[in-house]
Design an enzyme around this catalytic site. Structure first.
Site, PDB file in Angstrom:
ATOM      1  CE  LYS A 157      -3.948  -1.820   2.561  1.00  0.00           C
ATOM      2  NZ  LYS A 157      -5.080  -2.155   1.776  1.00  0.00           N
TER       3      LYS A 157
ATOM      4  NE  ARG B  73      -4.172   2.207  15.497  1.00  0.00           N
ATOM      5  CZ  ARG B  73      -4.893   3.718  14.983  1.00  0.00           C
ATOM      6  NH1 ARG B  73      -4.341   3.879  13.739  1.00  0.00           N
ATOM      7  NH2 ARG B  73      -5.934   4.429  15.134  1.00  0.00           N
TER       8      ARG B  73
ATOM      9  CG  ASP C 186      -3.853  -4.108   0.045  1.00  0.00           C
ATOM     10  OD1 ASP C 186      -3.438  -4.410   0.391  1.00  0.00           O
ATOM     11  OD2 ASP C 186      -3.672  -3.117  -0.817  1.00  0.00           O
TER      12      ASP C 186
ATOM     13  CD  GLU D  94      -6.153  -8.614   3.621  1.00  0.00           C
ATOM     14  OE1 GLU D  94      -5.789  -7.577   2.027  1.00  0.00           O
ATOM     15  OE2 GLU D  94      -6.571  -7.417   4.236  1.00  0.00           O
TER      16      GLU D  94
ATOM     17  NE  ARG E 240     -11.182  -9.618  -2.237  1.00  0.00           N
ATOM     18  CZ  ARG E 240     -11.539  -8.873  -3.307  1.00  0.00           C
ATOM     19  NH1 ARG E 240     -11.658  -9.150  -4.437  1.00  0.00           N
ATOM     20  NH2 ARG E 240     -11.028  -7.706  -2.958  1.00  0.00           N
TER      21      ARG E 240
HETATM   22  N1  BES Z   1      -7.954  -3.566   4.774  1.00  0.00           N
HETATM   23  C1  BES Z   1      -8.172  -3.690   2.814  1.00  0.00           C
HETATM   24  C2  BES Z   1      -9.781  -2.443   2.808  1.00  0.00           C
HETATM   25  C3  BES Z   1     -10.206  -0.916   3.293  1.00  0.00           C
HETATM   26  C4  BES Z   1      -9.486  -0.223   2.679  1.00  0.00           C
HETATM   27  C5  BES Z   1     -10.689  -0.907   4.650  1.00  0.00           C
HETATM   28  C6  BES Z   1      -9.476   0.970   3.711  1.00  0.00           C
HETATM   29  C7  BES Z   1     -10.523  -0.045   5.542  1.00  0.00           C
HETATM   30  C8  BES Z   1      -9.969   1.251   4.971  1.00  0.00           C
HETATM   31  C9  BES Z   1      -8.600  -4.658   2.328  1.00  0.00           C
HETATM   32  O1  BES Z   1      -7.261  -5.291   2.899  1.00  0.00           O
HETATM   33  C10 BES Z   1      -7.981  -3.979   0.443  1.00  0.00           C
HETATM   34  O2  BES Z   1      -6.328  -3.736   0.957  1.00  0.00           O
HETATM   35  N2  BES Z   1      -8.524  -4.302  -0.009  1.00  0.00           N
HETATM   36  C11 BES Z   1      -8.648  -4.338  -1.295  1.00  0.00           C
HETATM   37  C12 BES Z   1      -8.110  -5.115  -2.354  1.00  0.00           C
HETATM   38  C13 BES Z   1      -8.413  -4.895  -3.653  1.00  0.00           C
HETATM   39  C14 BES Z   1      -6.537  -4.823  -3.886  1.00  0.00           C
HETATM   40  C15 BES Z   1      -9.286  -5.784  -4.508  1.00  0.00           C
HETATM   41  C16 BES Z   1      -8.578  -1.958  -1.723  1.00  0.00           C
HETATM   42  O3  BES Z   1      -9.565  -1.670  -1.521  1.00  0.00           O
HETATM   43  O4  BES Z   1      -8.346  -1.529  -2.096  1.00  0.00           O
HETATM   44 ZN    ZN Z   2      -7.237  -6.074   4.713  1.00  0.00          ZN
HETATM   45 MN    MN Z   3      -5.264  -5.599   1.936  1.00  0.00          MN
END
Ligand code: BES
Ligand code: ZN
Ligand code: MN
Length: 533
Positions: free
Chosen positions: A298, A307, A368, A370, A372
């Site tokens: 990220k 966190r 990222d 992860e 699911r």
């Molecule tokens: N934990 C994140 C989603 C998230 C983002 C939660 C902002 C709270 C605030 C999740 O693991 C993630 O990174 N999702 C990606 C998925 C994508 C790569 C398909 C996302 O939403 O960018």
């Molecule tokens: Zn996540």
């Molecule tokens: Mn993620």
């Protein structure tokens, strides 16, 4: 423990009267009226100092608004809508009162006496939620509690008690809520239930807020074991990586393999149903104790928020604790896969393919995505092993959900109208709001376009809905729906990526800026209504 009274929070009726009785009562009513405060406006506050009394925070209930037309998003009609609105005003008023009086705190242990306003349950919630704060990590400033015992952390040096004087749990249960739309139930709402709901949410907030170096999978598991230690009819099982390997939960392992921190898998079973072996309600919570994104790392800005990527796990364990403490007549089984998502020499690489516990092959194109992956194997395990009648997973799953709904609503994805209605009704009652989003096979092509059965990202369009339909592939028991018969399980996925943080819209006196612990109150209320006998 003998503690002094910091002050009292009392309701002002729309006509400007304060029902405190006696000499103090007439003094404060006169002082309120002299202060030019408007009693018809909800949430007007004056701190009054009658002779020979502790300070009084007087807060106006305000006039009840006219009943609105029933809208499609208010399926329970105008009366319930209004009642929920009054309960929410009570939460806000109780919180505003206690927070104002906290300014007079010397930092020692004190109580504050709080009126029930228009709902004993909601007043207790507002007071306890409003007093919670993140002071665990400060060694200076007002009420620092670094290294202090847990009962003094999180603003707990001030204890709200009912103005009506109830001290024991039995007495608090007698302070019945006038608004409980379930009427006579096994577990009616009261000042007592308000305390249990709010403490659960505060625990969820605490688990979420705590820095990831202090809230590892191991530490999270330890806290769950400690919290359930003396709660009747509960069992907590902590599994390690060997067990996860035996269970062939390769998608979960694929996320954990990049981290130095050992993974944990926590299972909680609560037996409250009159029939011991009645099918359970199952909760699954995403427990990523820190999400760097892995090799698909990220950007740095705001990454500290990750966190809280165990917010789903925090919400389901806290809700389960409250359900067990209330002794609701229902069986609940709760499952949380806990791990960090880290980049390293052992981490999953984009394009890697793994076989899930249920046999489907998954290509990990974005490390990222992860959440699911860890949820998929957990959902299959929960279905196959415990045969729940209803399975609800809660996860900080997608950035797309933040874009869609912000911090106002948690997103509910379900094919079952009844389950949606039940969640919506519970969320409205607790003002812990849900909005329905699509769970449909129409999005399957977006996650079926690689060499494996499924790919873990569907790209930017409808990012929350593609994540949801991915999860559904791992729910066993839905097959019958295709044959036109009733499936053995009802399934809902709740994406809390937006509602995990009070960012702008939802900051108020009981929900300070920061991590929310949601949707704990809604889930407890959902279970209470489900267990209504
Ligand atoms: N934990 C994140 C989603 C998230 C983002 C939660 C902002 C709270 C605030 C999740 O693991 C993630 O990174 N999702 C990606 C998925 C994508 C790569 C398909 C996302 O939403 O960018
Ligand atoms: Zn996540
Ligand atoms: Mn993620």
């Amino acid at each position: 423990m003998s503690s002094s009274v910091l002050g009292k929070v009392v309701a002002v009726k729309p006509n400007g009267n304060i029902d405190l009785g006696g000499e103090v009562g007439s003094q404060v009513t006169a002082q309120w009226k002299a202060s030019h405060a408007s009693a018809s406006k909800p949430g007007e506050l004056r701190v009054l100092f009658p002779a020979e009394s502790v300070p009084i925070a007087a807060v106006s209930q305000g006039e009840q608004k006219a009943a609105p037309e029933t809208q499609p998003d208010r399926p329970n009609g105008a009366d319930v809508f209004l009642q929920n609105e009054r309960a929410e005003q009570t939460r806000l008023n109780a919180a505003k009162g206690v927070r104002t009086l906290r300014e007079f705190s010397t930092g020692e242990e004190q109580t504050v006496e709080v009126d029930s306003f228009e709902s004993a349950h909601a007043a207790a919630e507002g007071a306890l939620l409003g007093l919670w704060s993140v002071n665990h990590f400060k060694t200076r400033g007002s009420a620092p509690s670094w290294k202090k015992p847990a009962h003094l952390q999180g603003g707990k040096h001030i204890t709200p008690v009912s103005l009506n004087g109830a001290k024991s749990d039995a007495d608090k249960k007698k302070l019945r809520d006038v608004n409980d739309s379930l009427g006579e139930t096994s577990t009616p709402l009261s000042w007592y239930t308000g305390e249990v709901y709010a403490r659960a949410q505060n625990w969820s907030r605490e688990l979420q807020e705590t820095a990831a170096n202090l809230m590892t999978p191991t530490e999270f598991a330890k806290r769950v074991v400690a919290a359930f230690k003396n709660v009747p009819n509960t069992e907590v099982i902590v599994r390690d990586a060997d067990w996860v390997r035996e269970q062939r939960m390769n998608l979960f392992l694929s996320v954990a393999q990049g981290s130095e921190q050992p993974l944990k898998f926590v299972e909680i079973h609560y037996h409250g149903a009159p029939e011991q072996d009645a099918k359970p309600l199952a909760f699954v919570g995403k427990g990523i104790t820190f999400d760097t994104g892995g090799i698909s790392i990220k950007p740095g800005a705001g990454m500290d928020l990750m966190r809280a990527d165990m917010g789903g796990a925090a919400a389901v364990v806290s809700s389960t604790l409250a359900i067990a403490q209330l002794g609701l007549p229902i069986n609940v089984s709760t499952f949380t896969p806990l791990t960090e998502n880290m980049p390293s020499g052992r981490a999953t690489k984009p394009g890697d393919i793994f076989e899930a516990r249920n046999g489907l092959t998954v290509q990990v194109d974005n490390t990222d995505a992860e959440g699911r992956l860890v949820l998929a194997d957990t959902i299959t395990y929960a279905c196959d092993t415990y045969k729940p009648h209803t399975l609800v997973d809660v996860a900080t799953l997608t950035g797309a959900c933040v874009i869609a709904l912000g911090d106002v609503y948690s997103a509910v994805f379900t094919e079952t109208d009844r389950l949606w209605q039940d969640l919506k009704t519970a969320g409205d009652a607790e003002h812990d709001l849900f909005w329905r989003m699509p769970l449909t096979d129409a999005y399957l092509p977006q996650i079926s376009k690689t060499n494996a059965d499924l790919v873990n990202t569907g790209g930017r369009p409808a990012g929350s809905a593609t994540a949801a339909i991915f999860l559904k592939q791992f729910v066993s028991g839905l097959e019958d729906r295709a044959k036109g018969t009733k499936p053995s399980v009802d399934y809902a996925h709740i994406d809390i990526a937006g509602s995990m943080e009070a960012a702008v819209n939802t900051i108020n006196d009981y929900q300070g800026k920061g991590l929310t612990g949601r949707p704990v109150r809604a889930l407890i209320e959902f279970a209470r209504r489900l267990s209504y006998v």
